[in-house]
Enzyme design. Sequence first.
Site, PDB file in Angstrom:
ATOM      1  N   LYS A  44      -2.440   0.985   4.223  1.00 26.01           N
ATOM      2  CA  LYS A  44      -1.139   0.635   4.796  1.00 26.01           C
ATOM      3  C   LYS A  44      -0.133   1.782   4.783  1.00 26.01           C
ATOM      4  O   LYS A  44       0.913   1.691   5.426  1.00 26.01           O
ATOM      5  CB  LYS A  44      -0.564  -0.577   4.066  1.00 26.01           C
ATOM      6  CG  LYS A  44      -1.361  -1.839   4.331  1.00 26.01           C
ATOM      7  CD  LYS A  44      -1.317  -2.252   5.790  1.00 26.01           C
ATOM      8  CE  LYS A  44      -1.944  -3.610   5.980  1.00 26.01           C
ATOM      9  NZ  LYS A  44      -1.715  -4.130   7.332  1.00 26.01           N
ATOM     10  N   SER A 264     -10.539  -6.883  -1.561  1.00 25.06           N
ATOM     11  CA  SER A 264     -10.772  -7.019  -0.118  1.00 25.06           C
ATOM     12  C   SER A 264     -11.845  -6.027   0.325  1.00 25.06           C
ATOM     13  O   SER A 264     -12.616  -6.304   1.248  1.00 25.06           O
ATOM     14  CB  SER A 264      -9.480  -6.828   0.678  1.00 25.06           C
ATOM     15  OG  SER A 264      -9.051  -5.495   0.648  1.00 25.06           O
TER      16      SER A 264
END
Lengths: 321, 93
Positions: A44, A264
Amino acid sequence: MTRYSSVLDLIGETPMVDVSALSPNPNVKIWTKLEGRNPAGSVKDRVALSLVEQAEADGILVPGAPDQILIEPSSGNTGIALAMVCRMKGYHLKVVLPTNVSIERRQLLEVFGAEIIESPGSEGSNGAVRMARGLAAEHPEWVFLYQYANPANPKAHYEHTGPEIFADVPEITHFVAGLGTSGTLLGVGRYLKEQNPDIQVWAIEPPTGEMVDGLRNLDDGYIPPIFADLGGAEILDRKTVVRPRESIEWTRKMTELGLFVGISSGAIMAGAVRCASQIPEGQAATIVTIACDDGWKYLSTGAWTDDIDTVVDRASKVIYF
Amino acid sequence: MPVSIRLPTVLRPQVGGQATVQIEGSTIGEVLSTLVAEHPGLSGQVIAEDGALNKFVNIYVNDDDVRYLQQLDTPVADGDEVSILPAVAGGAN
């Protein structure tokens, strides 16, 4: 180059590591791109920098001007990355954060000086998105970059992540990544298909679990605007759910290769293994996956050390994607 | 041959409060048509008026989203698990 004038120059150009030792199919190679090497710790960072720089280019944010406030919904990594970028550039960031994220995610936001606005954990990311949209409407003076609807999100991946992957692994046949805002899949997927239309794009989702139980009707469902606007359904070839137990098991297995990655990333690796096992016998393939972040932010979940049943139960209640 | 269909909380009142129902059929389209015929309260919720899947609904067969398989023509077999779920943001990561 080993000297950098700014931490922002460290974003991107992340390493690609061969994880084929975990492939169930000897004809299928698997590579993973270590996005945890970005300075604020996740994929991100690329998105946060792109969102802020696009807003500056558009005149929505003015570097050096006083009292500029941003608001953004995030279950963690986007918030942390934005907090780092905003701290460096002097903007004030408010993050709408569901209550059920790991304590480390919350602390990292505080490390970089972000203000946290809590949204109900039972409503998951949808609830955070809804609350942020409401607050942004009430405060038009705040800057709402809205990663779910901002083309600068997939653009970061179209211009950087995708080209980096194709330069490192030009023989790629399958790209497997997580589906959240859909920015990574849309940006990388579109770039890769432009280079070779035969490349297959697989989206891995976490189970929605208790989160959907909070929905009052089906119209409370949510499709990220960028997914609809940028033809997400045409870019994806497959969308599949990986459950917490498999996610934790593969997160643990990756340590056999010295990889300490987030949960994840384990889910995405499980998806890559599923993909590899479906390649017909005798056919060669090369899968590239994304390891979104490292494991540090999830140590408090006991993911590597506690009894697996306990961890799976815990993982079902927190947002780890 | 029956398949098991898991419904989200929001749709359970339309099927008498059950979380799971057993329905016969060989494709997702057949199974959903029978489901709606047996529980008319679901009409218009899962399948839109134009006969396509409601865009805010995702249907999974054993964890695979049927939109990326063969949509309503996706085959199902005895023992398959079908889940109907509202589309949600998977997480902002």
